[in-house]
Design a protein around this motif. Sequence first.
Motif, PDB file in Angstrom:
ATOM      1  N   SER A 231       0.836  -1.201   0.000  1.00 60.85           N
ATOM      2  CA  SER A 231       0.000   0.000   0.000  1.00 60.85           C
ATOM      3  C   SER A 231       0.869   1.248   0.000  1.00 60.85           C
ATOM      4  N   PRO A 232       1.744   1.423  -1.003  1.00 62.76           N
ATOM      5  CA  PRO A 232       2.643   2.586  -0.999  1.00 62.76           C
ATOM      6  C   PRO A 232       1.907   3.911  -1.098  1.00 62.76           C
ATOM      7  N   ARG A 233       0.687   3.915  -1.652  1.00 63.14           N
ATOM      8  CA  ARG A 233      -0.036   5.184  -1.792  1.00 63.14           C
ATOM      9  C   ARG A 233      -0.330   5.789  -0.434  1.00 63.14           C
ATOM     10  N   TRP A 234      -0.941   5.014   0.443  1.00 59.73           N
ATOM     11  CA  TRP A 234      -1.368   5.574   1.732  1.00 59.73           C
ATOM     12  C   TRP A 234      -0.235   5.649   2.737  1.00 59.73           C
ATOM     13  N   LEU A 235       0.705   4.746   2.646  1.00 58.65           N
ATOM     14  CA  LEU A 235       1.775   4.738   3.645  1.00 58.65           C
ATOM     15  C   LEU A 235       2.910   5.682   3.273  1.00 58.65           C
ATOM     16  N   ILE A 242       2.873  15.307   0.973  1.00 62.65           N
ATOM     17  CA  ILE A 242       2.538  16.415   1.879  1.00 62.65           C
ATOM     18  C   ILE A 242       3.794  16.925   2.581  1.00 62.65           C
ATOM     19  N   ALA A 243       4.608  16.000   3.087  1.00 60.24           N
ATOM     20  CA  ALA A 243       5.837  16.393   3.791  1.00 60.24           C
ATOM     21  C   ALA A 243       6.789  17.118   2.847  1.00 60.24           C
ATOM     22  N   PHE A 244       6.932  16.615   1.638  1.00 60.36           N
ATOM     23  CA  PHE A 244       7.842  17.244   0.679  1.00 60.36           C
ATOM     24  C   PHE A 244       7.376  18.655   0.322  1.00 60.36           C
ATOM     25  N   ALA A 245       6.077  18.798   0.066  1.00 60.50           N
ATOM     26  CA  ALA A 245       5.546  20.104  -0.313  1.00 60.50           C
ATOM     27  C   ALA A 245       5.728  21.127   0.802  1.00 60.50           C
ATOM     28  N   LEU A 246       5.389  20.735   2.029  1.00 66.24           N
ATOM     29  CA  LEU A 246       5.548  21.655   3.157  1.00 66.24           C
ATOM     30  C   LEU A 246       7.025  21.973   3.408  1.00 66.24           C
ATOM     31  N   GLY A 247       7.850  20.940   3.331  1.00 66.94           N
ATOM     32  CA  GLY A 247       9.265  21.135   3.619  1.00 66.94           C
ATOM     33  C   GLY A 247       9.956  22.027   2.627  1.00 66.94           C
ATOM     34  N   ALA A 275      13.919  21.535   5.805  1.00 66.35           N
ATOM     35  CA  ALA A 275      14.720  20.900   4.755  1.00 66.35           C
ATOM     36  C   ALA A 275      14.804  19.395   4.981  1.00 66.35           C
ATOM     37  N   ALA A 276      14.960  18.993   6.238  1.00 71.11           N
ATOM     38  CA  ALA A 276      15.002  17.563   6.555  1.00 71.11           C
ATOM     39  C   ALA A 276      13.676  16.896   6.218  1.00 71.11           C
ATOM     40  N   ILE A 277      12.560  17.582   6.539  1.00 68.80           N
ATOM     41  CA  ILE A 277      11.238  17.054   6.219  1.00 68.80           C
ATOM     42  C   ILE A 277      11.085  16.895   4.709  1.00 68.80           C
ATOM     43  N   TYR A 282      10.504  13.466   0.167  1.00 69.84           N
ATOM     44  CA  TYR A 282      10.880  13.130  -1.207  1.00 69.84           C
ATOM     45  C   TYR A 282      11.309  11.683  -1.308  1.00 69.84           C
ATOM     46  N   GLN A 283      12.033  11.211  -0.309  1.00 72.92           N
ATOM     47  CA  GLN A 283      12.453   9.811  -0.304  1.00 72.92           C
ATOM     48  C   GLN A 283      11.242   8.884  -0.221  1.00 72.92           C
TER      49      GLN A 283
END
Length: 389
Positions: A231-235, A242-247, A275-277, A282-283
Amino acid sequence: MTTVQVIELTILMPCLNEAETLATCIDKARGYLDRSGVVGEIVVADNGSTDGSQAIAEAHGARVVNVLDKGYGSALLGGIAAANGTYVIMGDADDSYDFADLDQFVARLRAGDDLVMGNRFLGGIEPGAMPPLHKYLGNPVLSSIGRLFFRAPIRDFHCGLRGFNRQAMLDLHLQTTGMEFASEMVVKASLGGRRVSEVPTTLKKDGRSRPPHLRSWRDGWRHLRFLLIFSPRWLFLVPGTIAFALGILGTFILTFGPFSIGEIGFDVASQVYLAAIAVVGYQAVIFAILSKIYAQHEGFRIPRSRNFDRLEKRISLESSAVVGLILFLIGLTVAILQLVMWGSTGFGALEIDRTVRTAISAALLMMLGAQTIMAGMFLGVLSVVLKRS
């Protein structure tokens, strides 16, 4: 002229040293076939028993299929491949399930369902038949995750008594060899748009004097790991995006100076963490994409997503390398400019605030670029076509 009867139902029992209870299970299954009039067979998929289970099975009229590859899933895969029935009902050979009461399973299979799961919570669980850890934590949690991630209409993901259309299961190309095979069957059937249902079934304390093969924490983790990886989409994809966009947004906003939201102020320390977020997010996105590409290449995800197929065609080792190189070079260029500016001052003191803000953004671009290049290289590895035996 002899009329050959078509076998409608195979009752399949995986077996590993079940001498104490196997005869009882086979006799109950035979009694069901005789009472119901269903044309069927009983198959014991033996996984290397050393207690005489094979002889017991044959003496009670079952057909023994010897499966050399070890594991619960391996035994069932071997039994399904050898089954002659249009439908298969599988169940553990420990006398915890009632093979004499299979009418509801057969009715749903005849009605066109591809997978019919037993639900022990609806049918009743005898005191002592299921450990409290499984009853109140393991099964409810894993079943809830399965319903959330895969929209499977099942509330007892791990019931050992289940029936299915044999050809429908073969078409899903089930592959796992351990206890997670139980989850794979439900997940793939749900993802593949198969008709899945459940019927009440009972669970009683098994008749063995030895401990069960199941290991709660080890096998529970294997089930959970399977559900999470599938389930890569939800996890990964959604929270990662979201984390990448905010970070990345926060990092570049703070490049130009501190800012506040109400009474909350954000400065250089916040920029470091943002930046870490961004990197972690991204990863996660990269992992989600690569894991799904791997899953589709291996035939795990059914049906294939058209949108994702289009995305997969657009990303490659070459395109990822170009994008990654551009990001890395932008960050490197900023770093070089900073070095030149520092040299113009004789490598003396710098304006720390502005220098650090710019350096964080440049470093972020370099890290994202490097991640993109390496992801593209791994994608290239996945794209290598290998001859399969």
